[in-house]
Scaffold this active site. Structure first.
Site, PDB file in Angstrom:
ATOM      1  N   HIS A 113       0.855  -1.189   0.000  1.00 13.30           N
ATOM      2  CA  HIS A 113       0.000   0.000   0.000  1.00 13.30           C
ATOM      3  C   HIS A 113       0.897   1.247   0.000  1.00 13.30           C
ATOM      4  O   HIS A 113       1.374   1.679   1.048  1.00 13.30           O
ATOM      5  CB  HIS A 113      -0.899   0.027   1.243  1.00 13.30           C
ATOM      6  CG  HIS A 113      -1.947  -1.038   1.264  1.00 13.30           C
ATOM      7  ND1 HIS A 113      -3.008  -1.048   0.390  1.00 13.30           N
ATOM      8  CD2 HIS A 113      -2.101  -2.121   2.065  1.00 13.30           C
ATOM      9  CE1 HIS A 113      -3.782  -2.091   0.647  1.00 13.30           C
ATOM     10  NE2 HIS A 113      -3.248  -2.759   1.644  1.00 13.30           N
ATOM     11  N   HIS A 123      -0.788  -6.681  -5.132  1.00  9.87           N
ATOM     12  CA  HIS A 123      -0.902  -7.886  -4.322  1.00  9.87           C
ATOM     13  C   HIS A 123      -0.323  -9.053  -5.118  1.00  9.87           C
ATOM     14  O   HIS A 123      -0.435  -9.097  -6.348  1.00  9.87           O
ATOM     15  CB  HIS A 123      -2.376  -8.169  -4.003  1.00  9.87           C
ATOM     16  CG  HIS A 123      -2.663  -9.607  -3.681  1.00  9.87           C
ATOM     17  ND1 HIS A 123      -3.167 -10.485  -4.624  1.00  9.87           N
ATOM     18  CD2 HIS A 123      -2.493 -10.320  -2.545  1.00  9.87           C
ATOM     19  CE1 HIS A 123      -3.305 -11.681  -4.067  1.00  9.87           C
ATOM     20  NE2 HIS A 123      -2.905 -11.619  -2.817  1.00  9.87           N
ATOM     21  N   GLY A 275      -8.306 -21.587  11.730  1.00  9.56           N
ATOM     22  CA  GLY A 275      -7.590 -21.231  12.948  1.00  9.56           C
ATOM     23  C   GLY A 275      -6.218 -20.655  12.703  1.00  9.56           C
ATOM     24  O   GLY A 275      -5.326 -20.767  13.553  1.00  9.56           O
TER      25      GLY A 275
END
Length: 322
Positions: A113, A123, A275
């Site tokens: 950014h 990206h 997770g």
């Protein structure tokens, strides 16, 4: 794809390449910025620490973040190598052949950014996944790509970006760039806005039909070409003056970036649902962002130019015919 033997599949080689790629990209971005360095956060997971819910995870990674640079307001370049005893239901629901298998997921993911609104956000990620079960052949694939999100687009910059992507794909077949370019256009699309996130690039997933060696070579071609595609744009635009109005438009458009990553991005959703490490997963979000209610650019304004560029097109063919 399943194989009779894992002899030709080398997680070790993939890991070595990905860690070297992370080093190389971080070094190049630090040199380009000239005033800031990446802070590294090494992390690991212990499979003996059972989570409250979901599969037990092991492995770890290196998260690197550069903040407040002269060029890059925030840049994150992450390497991760996560292992698990099983996959979450969200993954096995669409890939039932993965049920009951332990897995490894390796990748480098980065988001840049810049502060200057004339320098696009970019990206990239390259990754490898393998799932195994005793007595059965492994299931594996490669994925990745890169895409560009400008705020004040310049046609020459976009064409150059796609030319590098095209040239990286060409040794693997004339159909590869058009196929993965079109996949990128489809993937980085905000369905709830009916709007593309940016001007595209490459996206591929589940790549295994070429066999391990050729698929791995393609992964490296994509990873190695990212800096060739992005840094020339940074160098052309980094000193371009900008106004507060342009900065505010950049912050507004960053909102679209956030919306896509939190609502649609497969990698973000898989990481959170399995997770994964939240800080590393959400590293992609910009440090500053804004939203405006029901805002539209003035017709004919420099901001309106972006919306014309968000319609997918064959940038290389358009440039050739001009």
């Amino acid at each position: 794809m399943t194989m009779n033997s894992r002899d030709t599949v080398s997680t070790v080689r993939v890991k070595e390449y990905l860690m070297e790629l992370q080093d190389r990209i971080c070094g190049a971005l630090e040199t380009e910025d000239g005033s800031a360095t990446f802070l590294e956060d090494d992390w690991s997971r212990d499979e003996t620490d059972e989570p409250e819910e979901g599969p037990a995870l092991g492995g770890g990674g290196r998260s690197r973040v550069l903040n407040g640079g002269a060029v890059f307001e925030q840049a994150g370049v992450n390497f991760s190598h996560v292992t698990g005893t099983s996959l979450p239901p969200s993954a096995t629901a669409v890939r039932p052949e993965l049920s009951g298998r332990c897995f490894e997921a390796l990748g480098v993911s980065l988001v840049i950014h810049p502060e200057n609104p004339h320098v696009p956000t970019s990206h990239a990620n390259v990754r490898f996944f393998i799932a195994e079960k005793e007595g059965e052949a492994p299931v594996w694939w490669f994925g990745g790509g890169y895409d560009l999100t400008p705020y004040y687009p310049v046609t020459g910059d976009i064409v150059g970006w796609h030319k590098v992507a095209h040239d990286a794909c060409t040794p693997f077949g004339e159909d590869v760039y058009p196929r993965f370019k079109e996949w990128c256009d489809r993937y980085f699309y905000l369905k709830h806005r009916k709007e593309a996130r940016g001007v595209g690039g490459l996206f591929f997933d589940d790549l295994n039909e070429w066999g391990f060696e050729r698929s791995f070579e393609f992964l490296k071609a994509v990873g190695d070409s990212y800096l060739q595609a992005y840094l020339p744009i940074v160098r052309r635009r980094r000193e371009q003056p900008w106004t507060d109005r342009q900065r505010q438009f950049q912050l507004y458009r960053r909102g679209r970036y956030v919306e896509f990553n939190l609502v649609w991005d497969r990698g973000t959703l898989f990481g959170l649902q399995s997770g994964g490490r939240t800080e590393s997963i959400l590293m992609s979000l910009p440090p500053l962002v804004s939203w405006r209610y029901n805002w539209q650019p003035d017709p004919g304004s420099e901001e309106a130019v972006l919306y014309d560029c968000l319609t997918p097109r064959d940038w290389l063919a358009d440039a050739h015919h001009k």
